[in-house]
Design a protein around this motif. Structure first.
Motif, short mmCIF file in Angstrom:
data_model
loop_
_atom_site.label_atom_id
_atom_site.label_comp_id
_atom_site.label_asym_id
_atom_site.label_seq_id
_atom_site.Cartn_x
_atom_site.Cartn_y
_atom_site.Cartn_z
N ARG A 214 -17.40 43.06 40.42
CA ARG A 214 -17.64 43.03 38.97
C ARG A 214 -16.56 42.20 38.28
N ALA A 215 -15.32 42.35 38.72
CA ALA A 215 -14.22 41.60 38.10
C ALA A 215 -14.42 40.10 38.26
N ILE A 216 -14.97 39.67 39.38
CA ILE A 216 -15.23 38.24 39.59
C ILE A 216 -16.22 37.73 38.55
N ALA A 217 -17.25 38.53 38.25
CA ALA A 217 -18.21 38.15 37.22
C ALA A 217 -17.58 38.20 35.84
N VAL A 218 -16.73 39.19 35.60
CA VAL A 218 -16.04 39.30 34.31
C VAL A 218 -15.18 38.06 34.06
N ALA A 219 -14.58 37.53 35.11
CA ALA A 219 -13.75 36.33 34.95
C ALA A 219 -14.56 35.17 34.41
N GLU A 220 -15.83 35.07 34.80
CA GLU A 220 -16.67 33.98 34.31
C GLU A 220 -17.11 34.22 32.87
N LEU A 221 -17.19 35.48 32.47
CA LEU A 221 -17.67 35.82 31.13
C LEU A 221 -16.53 35.92 30.11
N ASP A 222 -15.42 36.59 30.50
CA ASP A 222 -14.34 36.88 29.56
C ASP A 222 -13.02 36.20 29.90
#
Length: 407
Positions: A332-340
């Motif tokens: 999830r954190a990997i995806a968060v990096a792309e979003l936030d």
């Protein structure tokens, strides 16, 4: 690697589960099945270099393993009835390949008996059916090799002591075993998708193909089971990217660098159909259905820049509510990096250090986030830790190149 060594390696990949299943069916003992199969492969290592690879390696291994099993029973001198039965079949030809499906399915359900703890069911089945080594299974569970070996040994002893029958359970018993069966197939697929050991091919299509085949077989048994459909969709959407995942130089190719034109469009279409089928039921999805939906988002994007990261994060949020695994939190954190951005993601990742310090992808994720923040020295140290823990040669090559690119 010599031609004979390659033949033995290939035989192990293709024949291990079949030989174990055949012996377990004939002798009714998982210990004897696994040990005799191992002795047969050891005999191949000794004899094939001198005698040459037999025309039918599978039949040779089955016959040799049967003889090893009979010798073992004789030495133990404890099972007179089984010895007589085994002697009667001593010279029988090996069973035809057409029965492999039933044998493997029977062995999966035997190992996934509800009398065993869930992790134990999965570990034992990975060993006997998936043909994975104890180190590979230990890495999948993020535990020490000795602890995993003991867990598998105790599981086989419990099956023997409880006299758990070697058969596919009745239809009404399937749901109680399905979670373990699906976990096994998922982990077998994962080991093929990205092998954890340094002594195998980085991607093992033999395992991914077998996991998909067995999942299709389970879906035929339970066509209305949403998690079976979800797992099949997840496998197809992941396997569709296989040819684009390793470069000609043997380096792992990250998702953002893959040639999406090389993805298997037929597999993607089938996977998307399964995801849409499950969404149409409006039944709350389980773990595999959510993972399949995440992969559907990735495979719907024509370019990495077109990825709907907000939807990916939302799906991980949904997954985290039913699966509190630190691996889920890391992904999830990997995806968060792309979003936030990397700052927000790194704070999440650093909070997982006490649980994932022995996991190479934890350090690889930190390294990439630190790189994006311009913290090169810290990034280099994180890459060093990831490289030291990684076993997959393609991953090591990729991480080494990324480390070398730091300022």
């Amino acid at each position: 690697m010599s031609d004979v060594e390659e033949a033995i390696t290939q035989a192990h990949r293709n024949e291990w589960a079949r030989v174990v299943a055949s012996l377990a069916k004939r002798f009714g003992d998982l210990d004897i099945a696994e040990e005799s199969a191992a002795e047969a492969f050891a005999a191949a290592v000794e004899r094939w270099p001198a005698d040459g690879v037999p025309p039918n390696p599978g039949a040779w291994l089955t016959t040799t393993a049967n003889r090893k099993a009979i010798d073992r029973i004789r030495r133990e001198n404890k099972r007179d009835d089984k010895q007589k039965e085994a002697q009667m079949s001593y010279d029988e030809p090996p069973e035809p390949l057409g029965v492999i499906d039933d044998e493997r399915l029977r062995l999966i359900f035997t190992c996934c008996h509800p009398a065993l703890a869930m992790e134990t069911r999965v570990a034992l089945t990975l060993r006997l059916v998936g043909g994975l080594t104890v180190p590979e299974i230990a890495r999948a569970f993020l535990v020490q090799e000795t602890a995993m070996g003991q867990r598998i040994t105790r599981a086989k002893a419990k099956i023997k002591a409880a006299r758990i029958p070697y058969r596919v359970p009745a239809a009404e018993d399937l749901p109680s075993r399905m979670s373990g069966v699906l976990a096994v197939l998922f982990l077998v697929f994962n080991e093929g998708y990205l092998a954890t050991g340094p002594d195998t091919d980085p991607v093992r299509q033999d395992l991914t193909a077998e996991a998909i085949r067995l999942t299709r077989l389970i879906r035929a048994l339970l066509p209305e089971d949403g998690e079976v459909a979800g797992l099949l969709a997840l496998m197809l959407l992941t396997e569709a990217r296989r040819t684009a995942r390793v470069s000609q130089t043997g380096e792992l190719v990250a998702l953002d660098e893959q040639d999406r034109g090389a993805w298997d469009t037929a597999m993607i279409a089938e996977g998307h159909d399964l995801v849409r089928e499950r969404l149409a039921t409006r039944v709350p999805p389980g773990r595999y259905q959510i993972l399949a939906a995440i992969n559907a988002v990735h495979t719907s994007a024509r370019d990495i820049r077109d990825t709907d990261w907000s939807q990916v994060v939302a799906l991980y949020d949904q997954l985290a509510r039913i699966d509190r695994s630190p691996i889920v939190a890391l992904n999830r954190a990997i995806a968060v990096a792309e979003l936030d951005g990397p700052d927000v993601a790194l704070a999440i990742v650093d909070g997982l250090g006490d649980k994932l310090s022995a996991y190479h992808l934890f350090h690889a994720t930190r390294a990439d986030l630190l790189r994006r923040q311009g913290r090169s020295e810290e990034s280099r140290a994180a890459y060093d830790a990831a490289i030291e823990l990684a076993g997959n040669t393609a991953e090591v090559a990729y991480l080494t190149r990324r480390r070398a690119q730091l300022c």
